[in-house]
Motif scaffolding. Structure first.
Motif, PDB file in Angstrom:
ATOM      1  N   LEU A  43      39.475  41.490  35.893  1.00 36.04           N
ATOM      2  CA  LEU A  43      40.629  41.182  36.734  1.00 36.04           C
ATOM      3  C   LEU A  43      41.330  42.473  37.131  1.00 36.04           C
ATOM      4  O   LEU A  43      41.730  43.258  36.261  1.00 36.04           O
ATOM      5  N   GLN A  44      41.460  42.716  38.433  1.00 38.23           N
ATOM      6  CA  GLN A  44      42.157  43.892  38.951  1.00 38.23           C
ATOM      7  C   GLN A  44      42.945  43.485  40.194  1.00 38.23           C
ATOM      8  O   GLN A  44      42.595  42.509  40.866  1.00 38.23           O
ATOM      9  N   PHE A  45      44.000  44.270  40.507  1.00 37.58           N
ATOM     10  CA  PHE A  45      44.860  43.926  41.640  1.00 37.58           C
ATOM     11  C   PHE A  45      45.215  45.180  42.419  1.00 37.58           C
ATOM     12  O   PHE A  45      45.486  46.236  41.843  1.00 37.58           O
ATOM     13  N   ASP A  46      45.176  45.068  43.754  1.00 39.96           N
ATOM     14  CA  ASP A  46      45.590  46.164  44.628  1.00 39.96           C
ATOM     15  C   ASP A  46      46.939  45.808  45.245  1.00 39.96           C
ATOM     16  O   ASP A  46      47.035  44.862  46.030  1.00 39.96           O
ATOM     17  N   VAL A  47      47.979  46.549  44.872  1.00 36.63           N
ATOM     18  CA  VAL A  47      49.340  46.253  45.309  1.00 36.63           C
ATOM     19  C   VAL A  47      49.474  46.389  46.822  1.00 36.63           C
ATOM     20  O   VAL A  47      50.138  45.574  47.478  1.00 36.63           O
ATOM     21  N   LEU A  79      40.339  33.101  50.248  1.00 34.03           N
ATOM     22  CA  LEU A  79      39.115  33.796  49.870  1.00 34.03           C
ATOM     23  C   LEU A  79      38.761  34.829  50.931  1.00 34.03           C
ATOM     24  O   LEU A  79      38.637  34.511  52.107  1.00 34.03           O
ATOM     25  N   VAL A  80      38.617  36.085  50.519  1.00 30.88           N
ATOM     26  CA  VAL A  80      38.223  37.158  51.435  1.00 30.88           C
ATOM     27  C   VAL A  80      36.703  37.270  51.480  1.00 30.88           C
ATOM     28  O   VAL A  80      36.085  37.184  52.541  1.00 30.88           O
ATOM     29  N   THR A  81      36.093  37.447  50.310  1.00 34.51           N
ATOM     30  CA  THR A  81      34.632  37.542  50.238  1.00 34.51           C
ATOM     31  C   THR A  81      34.191  37.468  48.778  1.00 34.51           C
ATOM     32  O   THR A  81      35.007  37.552  47.859  1.00 34.51           O
ATOM     33  N   THR A  82      32.903  37.294  48.588  1.00 34.57           N
ATOM     34  CA  THR A  82      32.300  37.386  47.255  1.00 34.57           C
ATOM     35  C   THR A  82      31.071  38.284  47.371  1.00 34.57           C
ATOM     36  O   THR A  82      30.449  38.358  48.428  1.00 34.57           O
ATOM     37  N   PHE A  83      30.756  38.974  46.295  1.00 31.52           N
ATOM     38  CA  PHE A  83      29.525  39.771  46.294  1.00 31.52           C
ATOM     39  C   PHE A  83      28.951  39.812  44.887  1.00 31.52           C
ATOM     40  O   PHE A  83      29.654  39.600  43.899  1.00 31.52           O
ATOM     41  N   VAL A  95      43.219  40.601  45.016  1.00 33.65           N
ATOM     42  CA  VAL A  95      42.879  40.511  43.601  1.00 33.65           C
ATOM     43  C   VAL A  95      41.360  40.435  43.489  1.00 33.65           C
ATOM     44  O   VAL A  95      40.683  39.800  44.306  1.00 33.65           O
ATOM     45  N   PHE A  96      40.815  41.125  42.490  1.00 31.93           N
ATOM     46  CA  PHE A  96      39.374  41.164  42.254  1.00 31.93           C
ATOM     47  C   PHE A  96      39.107  40.425  40.945  1.00 31.93           C
ATOM     48  O   PHE A  96      39.683  40.764  39.905  1.00 31.93           O
ATOM     49  N   VAL A  97      38.229  39.435  41.001  1.00 37.94           N
ATOM     50  CA  VAL A  97      37.913  38.621  39.827  1.00 37.94           C
ATOM     51  C   VAL A  97      36.406  38.677  39.588  1.00 37.94           C
ATOM     52  O   VAL A  97      35.616  38.298  40.461  1.00 37.94           O
ATOM     53  N   GLY A  98      36.000  39.171  38.421  1.00 36.76           N
ATOM     54  CA  GLY A  98      34.583  39.218  38.068  1.00 36.76           C
ATOM     55  C   GLY A  98      34.270  38.181  37.010  1.00 36.76           C
ATOM     56  O   GLY A  98      34.991  38.075  36.011  1.00 36.76           O
ATOM     57  N   ASP A  99      33.209  37.398  37.211  1.00 36.32           N
ATOM     58  CA  ASP A  99      32.938  36.296  36.276  1.00 36.32           C
ATOM     59  C   ASP A  99      31.574  36.402  35.608  1.00 36.32           C
ATOM     60  O   ASP A  99      30.767  37.277  35.920  1.00 36.32           O
ATOM     61  N   HIS A 100      31.311  35.463  34.703  1.00 34.38           N
ATOM     62  CA  HIS A 100      30.090  35.483  33.888  1.00 34.38           C
ATOM     63  C   HIS A 100      28.822  35.207  34.694  1.00 34.38           C
ATOM     64  O   HIS A 100      27.720  35.455  34.198  1.00 34.38           O
ATOM     65  N   SER A 101      28.955  34.707  35.915  1.00 34.49           N
ATOM     66  CA  SER A 101      27.763  34.480  36.739  1.00 34.49           C
ATOM     67  C   SER A 101      27.278  35.779  37.385  1.00 34.49           C
ATOM     68  O   SER A 101      26.221  35.809  38.008  1.00 34.49           O
ATOM     69  N   GLY A 102      28.066  36.848  37.249  1.00 36.37           N
ATOM     70  CA  GLY A 102      27.714  38.123  37.872  1.00 36.37           C
ATOM     71  C   GLY A 102      28.379  38.338  39.212  1.00 36.37           C
ATOM     72  O   GLY A 102      28.156  39.351  39.876  1.00 36.37           O
ATOM     73  N   GLN A 103      29.224  37.404  39.614  1.00 34.30           N
ATOM     74  CA  GLN A 103      29.859  37.464  40.932  1.00 34.30           C
ATOM     75  C   GLN A 103      31.246  38.088  40.858  1.00 34.30           C
ATOM     76  O   GLN A 103      31.981  37.906  39.893  1.00 34.30           O
ATOM     77  N   VAL A 104      31.594  38.850  41.901  1.00 33.01           N
ATOM     78  CA  VAL A 104      32.950  39.371  42.064  1.00 33.01           C
ATOM     79  C   VAL A 104      33.570  38.679  43.270  1.00 33.01           C
ATOM     80  O   VAL A 104      32.978  38.636  44.353  1.00 33.01           O
ATOM     81  N   THR A 105      34.746  38.108  43.073  1.00 35.61           N
ATOM     82  CA  THR A 105      35.461  37.397  44.131  1.00 35.61           C
ATOM     83  C   THR A 105      36.698  38.189  44.527  1.00 35.61           C
ATOM     84  O   THR A 105      37.441  38.650  43.659  1.00 35.61           O
ATOM     85  N   ILE A 106      36.915  38.358  45.837  1.00 33.86           N
ATOM     86  CA  ILE A 106      38.122  39.019  46.324  1.00 33.86           C
ATOM     87  C   ILE A 106      39.003  37.973  46.990  1.00 33.86           C
ATOM     88  O   ILE A 106      38.569  37.260  47.897  1.00 33.86           O
ATOM     89  N   LEU A 107      40.252  37.864  46.513  1.00 34.12           N
ATOM     90  CA  LEU A 107      41.213  36.910  47.053  1.00 34.12           C
ATOM     91  C   LEU A 107      42.409  37.661  47.631  1.00 34.12           C
ATOM     92  O   LEU A 107      42.802  38.708  47.118  1.00 34.12           O
ATOM     93  N   LYS A 108      42.976  37.113  48.691  1.00 30.42           N
ATOM     94  CA  LYS A 108      44.209  37.648  49.268  1.00 30.42           C
ATOM     95  C   LYS A 108      45.352  36.757  48.793  1.00 30.42           C
ATOM     96  O   LYS A 108      45.382  35.551  49.047  1.00 30.42           O
ATOM     97  N   LEU A 109      46.321  37.364  48.077  1.00 30.79           N
ATOM     98  CA  LEU A 109      47.417  36.583  47.516  1.00 30.79           C
ATOM     99  C   LEU A 109      48.658  36.655  48.402  1.00 30.79           C
ATOM    100  O   LEU A 109      49.026  37.725  48.870  1.00 30.79           O
ATOM    101  N   GLU A 110      49.264  35.505  48.611  1.00 29.88           N
ATOM    102  CA  GLU A 110      50.588  35.424  49.233  1.00 29.88           C
ATOM    103  C   GLU A 110      51.547  34.925  48.168  1.00 29.88           C
ATOM    104  O   GLU A 110      51.166  34.753  47.008  1.00 29.88           O
TER     105      GLU A 110
END
Length: 398
Positions: A161-165, A191-195, A170-185
């Motif tokens: 879990l990491q966040f860019d002010v 959802l921005v993207t996953t890789f 927000v960057f979320v990495g999970d046990h499936s090996g995926q990283v999810t990027i979310l835009k928070l309001e």
């Protein structure tokens, strides 16, 4: 003909400044208190402890607080002395520490998850508390009111879990090996993207807001550096652990990445060098050097009356090669391979001594490390792990 000497990975003994002992179970997370000779720790034994260095040179707990459930993670903000603690029962509890670090006052507690809180981040600029849990949810709460502002369900439990002010990403990495990027309001997220680049689960994330790169560590023993801000889509691989990577930290002033793993290794990576992407492995039914058929290529085996060979891949060029055409090994540090890996014979001849020069240093901590914290103000590195001991190392480590 004598084998040519190969540069070896730089192995150093850590400079141990202090050991903090006394926990009955695994210390899941700990942090150095900036400008103080102190350490804050949370443990599986349900305790929150603030350790201050005494005149004797030993660390003793100035605060010993028992929580109702095992403490899984924490986030400490030195400016406000706010300590946010995630518990095994899904609760987040927030405390304010006194100026002398001898007292902690409960501000609020709230049920953030249905099961164990895995990661927690306090964002002072937004007054948000971000968290991930074993319930496969990312949530964020208002730190002032404790009100839940929103959430997002991930594909698996998230350890990174990491966040860019600046961008509120927000960057979320999970046990499936995926990283999810979310835009928070304030009360919604998109959802921005996953890789995905790891073959194992993501176990740790680290964000460099200056260079705009994200580092992900994995149970597949590797680290990937993702160029987020440059929009180049590059993914640089770093191979330096023999077991899963469990924690990452970044020294911005020296551009060094610090990784720790279940193998007990502490690796300090020099990221102030021009690194290269590892090539994609090419597909072929025969060796791309000598044209010998691989063992599944029955037609060519029959036509040439040759026995099929096992397929390998050169780590430098990515070509599919047989064992005879890739009999040599070499380190390729600029590609992230600090240890010797398989390369084809022609690539081996082309790699210069300069290209084999190590770009990382290795330290053996002798125990399984679950967390690392770097204090840039003094150049101190803290590790905690399964040996229930917190260790603080000095500048010579970097």
């Amino acid at each position: 003909m004598a084998a040519e000497p190969q540069p070896k990975a730089l192995t150093r003994k850590p400079l141990l400044l202090n050991k903090v002992e006394g926990s009955q179970e695994v210390v899941n997370m700990a942090a150095i208190v900036p400008k103080e000779d102190g350490v804050i720790s949370v443990s599986e034994d349900r305790t929150v402890r603030v350790w201050l260095k005494r005149d004797s040179g030993q660390y003793w707990p100035s605060i010993y607080h028992a929580m109702p459930s095992p403490c899984s993670c924490m986030s400490f903000n030195p400016e406000t002395r706010r300590l946010s603690i995630g518990l095994d029962n899904g609760t987040i509890s927030e405390f304010i520490l006194s100026e002398d670090y001898n007292k902690m006052t409960l501000v609020k507690s709230y049920q953030a998850h249905q099961s164990r809180v895995i990661m927690i981040l306090f964002v002072l600029e937004m007054e948000w508390v971000l968290s991930t849990g074993q319930d496969k949810h990312f949530t964020w709460h208002c730190s002032e009111s404790g009100q839940r502002l929103g959430g997002y369900r991930t594909s698996a439990g998230a350890c990174g879990l990491q966040f860019d002010v600046e961008t509120r990403h927000v960057f979320v990495g999970d046990h499936s090996g995926q990283v999810t990027i979310l835009k928070l309001e304030q009360e919604s997220c998109s959802l921005v993207t996953t890789f995905k680049g790891h073959t194992g689960g993501v176990t740790a994330l680290c964000w460099d807001p200056i260079q705009r790169v994200l580092f992900s560590g994995s149970s597949d023993h590797s680290i990937i550096m993702w160029d987020i801000g440059g929009r180049k889509g590059t993914a640089i691989e770093l191979q330096g652990h023999n077991d899963k990577v469990q924690s990452l930290s970044y020294a911005h002033h020296t551009r060094q990445l610090i990784s720790c793993g279940a193998d007990g290794g502490i690796v300090v990576w020099n990221m102030d060098v021009e690194r290269q992407e590892t090539p994609e492995w090419l597909d072929s039914d025969s060796c791309q050097k000598c044209d010998q058929p691989f063992f599944w290529n029955f037609k060519q085996m029959w036509d040439s009356k040759k026995i099929g060979l096992r397929q390998h891949h050169c780590r430098k060029c990515g070509k599919a090669v047989c064992g005879k055409c890739s009999s040599k090994r070499s380190s390729i540090p600029l590609m992230g391979f600090e240890f010797e890996v398989r390369v084809c014979d022609s690539c081996h001849e082309s790699i210069t001594d300069e290209e084999r020069a190590p770009t990382a240093t290795f330290h053996d901590s002798k125990h399984n490390i679950v967390h690392v914290h770097f204090d840039a103000t003094r150049g101190w590195l803290l590790t905690s792990g399964t040996d229930k001991v917190i260790k603080v190392g000095g500048r010579r480590l970097l």
